[in-house]
Design a protein around this motif. Structure first.
Motif, PDB file in Angstrom:
ATOM      1  N   GLN A 144      -9.019  11.115   5.351  1.00  0.00           N
ATOM      2  CA  GLN A 144      -8.982  10.247   6.445  1.00  0.00           C
ATOM      3  C   GLN A 144      -9.953   9.305   6.311  1.00  0.00           C
ATOM      4  O   GLN A 144      -9.588   7.821   6.569  1.00  0.00           O
ATOM      5  N   LYS A 145     -11.131   9.381   5.730  1.00  0.00           N
ATOM      6  CA  LYS A 145     -12.220   8.310   5.571  1.00  0.00           C
ATOM      7  C   LYS A 145     -12.359   7.808   4.409  1.00  0.00           C
ATOM      8  O   LYS A 145     -13.138   6.696   4.282  1.00  0.00           O
ATOM      9  N   VAL A 146     -11.833   8.496   3.395  1.00  0.00           N
ATOM     10  CA  VAL A 146     -12.213   7.702   1.970  1.00  0.00           C
ATOM     11  C   VAL A 146     -10.687   7.443   1.553  1.00  0.00           C
ATOM     12  O   VAL A 146     -10.477   6.075   1.158  1.00  0.00           O
ATOM     13  N   LEU A 147      -9.564   8.324   1.404  1.00  0.00           N
ATOM     14  CA  LEU A 147      -8.638   7.647   0.843  1.00  0.00           C
ATOM     15  C   LEU A 147      -7.414   7.056   1.556  1.00  0.00           C
ATOM     16  O   LEU A 147      -7.015   6.101   1.080  1.00  0.00           O
ATOM     17  N   ARG A 148      -7.406   7.041   2.792  1.00  0.00           N
ATOM     18  CA  ARG A 148      -6.877   6.047   3.838  1.00  0.00           C
ATOM     19  C   ARG A 148      -7.014   4.610   3.605  1.00  0.00           C
ATOM     20  O   ARG A 148      -6.255   3.824   3.494  1.00  0.00           O
ATOM     21  N   PRO A 149      -8.359   4.357   3.555  1.00  0.00           N
ATOM     22  CA  PRO A 149      -8.789   2.981   3.384  1.00  0.00           C
ATOM     23  C   PRO A 149      -8.703   2.607   1.896  1.00  0.00           C
ATOM     24  O   PRO A 149      -8.367   1.358   1.792  1.00  0.00           O
ATOM     25  N   ALA A 150      -9.048   3.473   1.049  1.00  0.00           N
ATOM     26  CA  ALA A 150      -8.983   3.217  -0.229  1.00  0.00           C
ATOM     27  C   ALA A 150      -7.664   2.733  -0.897  1.00  0.00           C
ATOM     28  O   ALA A 150      -7.506   2.131  -1.896  1.00  0.00           O
ATOM     29  N   LEU A 151      -6.803   3.487  -0.393  1.00  0.00           N
ATOM     30  CA  LEU A 151      -5.320   3.431  -1.079  1.00  0.00           C
ATOM     31  C   LEU A 151      -4.363   2.409  -0.403  1.00  0.00           C
ATOM     32  O   LEU A 151      -2.990   2.342  -0.419  1.00  0.00           O
ATOM     33  N   ARG A 152      -4.921   1.591   0.653  1.00  0.00           N
ATOM     34  CA  ARG A 152      -4.001   0.638   1.428  1.00  0.00           C
ATOM     35  C   ARG A 152      -3.119  -0.008   0.378  1.00  0.00           C
ATOM     36  O   ARG A 152      -2.152  -0.441   0.850  1.00  0.00           O
ATOM     37  N   MET A 153      -3.813  -0.413  -0.877  1.00  0.00           N
ATOM     38  CA  MET A 153      -2.726  -1.302  -1.743  1.00  0.00           C
ATOM     39  C   MET A 153      -1.584  -0.571  -2.059  1.00  0.00           C
ATOM     40  O   MET A 153      -0.629  -1.299  -2.319  1.00  0.00           O
ATOM     41  N   LEU A 154      -1.438   0.617  -2.309  1.00  0.00           N
ATOM     42  CA  LEU A 154      -0.570   1.635  -2.565  1.00  0.00           C
ATOM     43  C   LEU A 154      -0.534   3.146  -1.908  1.00  0.00           C
ATOM     44  O   LEU A 154      -1.255   3.741  -2.619  1.00  0.00           O
ATOM     45  N   PRO A 155      -0.063   2.913  -0.599  1.00  0.00           N
ATOM     46  CA  PRO A 155      -0.339   4.258   0.095  1.00  0.00           C
ATOM     47  C   PRO A 155       0.563   5.275  -0.548  1.00  0.00           C
ATOM     48  O   PRO A 155       1.498   5.110  -1.340  1.00  0.00           O
ATOM     49  N   PRO A 156       0.057   6.695  -0.483  1.00  0.00           N
ATOM     50  CA  PRO A 156       0.860   7.828  -0.929  1.00  0.00           C
ATOM     51  C   PRO A 156       2.063   8.101  -0.151  1.00  0.00           C
ATOM     52  O   PRO A 156       2.192   7.602   0.976  1.00  0.00           O
ATOM     53  N   ASP A 157       3.123   8.561  -0.829  1.00  0.00           N
ATOM     54  CA  ASP A 157       4.318   8.857  -0.358  1.00  0.00           C
ATOM     55  C   ASP A 157       4.347  10.416  -0.074  1.00  0.00           C
ATOM     56  O   ASP A 157       3.393  11.029  -0.426  1.00  0.00           O
TER      57      ASP A 157
END
Length: 279
Positions: A207-220
């Protein structure tokens, strides 16, 4: 055609990056007092021991033990019980004469032209840029760096409690026809306090690391996300691993996308050709 590219990044508390930061801090201190300093500083660190070696020619004498302690404390490590060995000497006179009196400068001087400083080293240079990101770097590299920056920010601000300095991220991106199309795999390994629940840690990292860090290419739904896949990561830093300058060369440049000449960036003054690729 489908291809996969992978890149990694490490936090400031990773032993190899700790060594890079010590070497760079020695260089910065020398250049701040003497811009013409010539520095080739290497660092080896392991449990209870830091070795700083190399060649320094400068009008300034750096207080290297103080620099080592300052860097380690700023990252979050204690130096209590550490032995710091200094194995330093001046630059070889044969190399020095090449810097002061380069072949080109000797020819210019003979012709009455401006005298110029030569290079203190030689190396293979590899340049690379792409349009995938505003940093002109491959997307997997940028995503890996963003993850560890978010990880460090969450630790320092205590947005995630119980995080410790050591950590690493690895990102694999699927490409089609030379363009990134989806996030395939993300691995995050982060040191944590003994009492930190693995379940809570994974939830907060997502929630606090990956969600903001991966906005350029979100996980599916098919993206694999692995957080501390080997289990608990309580023992880290120099208690768990040995660090060395120049051992994270691909982290410092283009991941696995482009080749590297092999020269380390950290702890080298501007006359060292291999520093010209640093960013």
């Amino acid at each position: 055609m489908e291809r996969f590219y992978t890149a990694e990044s490490v936090t400031e508390g990773h032993p190899d990056k700790l060594c890079d930061q010590i070497a760079d801090s020695v260089l910065d201190d020398c250049l701040a007092h003497d811009p013409l300093s010539r520095v080739a500083c290497e660092v080896l660190a392991t449990r209870g021991h830091v070795v700083v070696a190399g060649e320094i020619t400068s009008r300034h004498v750096p207080r290297i033990s103080d620099i080592v302690e300052s860097v380690m404390h700023s990252i979050g490590y204690s130096t209590r019980g550490f032995t710091i060995d200094l194995l330093l000497h001046q630059q070889s006179p044969d190399i020095a004469q090449g810097v002061q009196n380069s072949m080109e400068s000797r020819k210019q001087h003979a012709a009455g032209e401006e005298w110029k400083m030569g290079a203190g080293d030689q190396g293979v240079m590899t340049g690379y840029a792409c349009s995938e990101t505003k940093q002109f770097l491959p997307l997997p590299v940028v995503l890996a760096h963003r993850i560890v920056r978010e990880l460090s920010a969450c630790r320092i601000s205590e947005y995630i409690r119980g995080l410790l300095p050591d950590g690493k991220a690895q990102v694999s991106v699927e490409y089609e026809d030379g363009k990134p199309v989806r996030l395939d795999t993300v691995i995050v390994s982060c040191q944590h306090a003994e009492e930190k629940s693995q379940k809570d840690l994974e939830r907060e990292i997502r929630q606090k690391v990956l969600r903001p860090a991966l906005r350029m290419l979100p996980p599916d739904e098919d993206t694999r996300i692995l957080i501390n896949p080997s289990g608990k990561f309580v023992v880290g830093g120099l208690d768990a691993d040995t660090g060395l300058t120049g051992r994270k060369l691909m982290v410092d440049c283009y991941g696995s996308i482009a080749p590297h000449g092999g020269g380390a960036f950290s702890g080298k003054d501007a006359t060292k050709v291999d520093r010209s690729g640093a960013y």
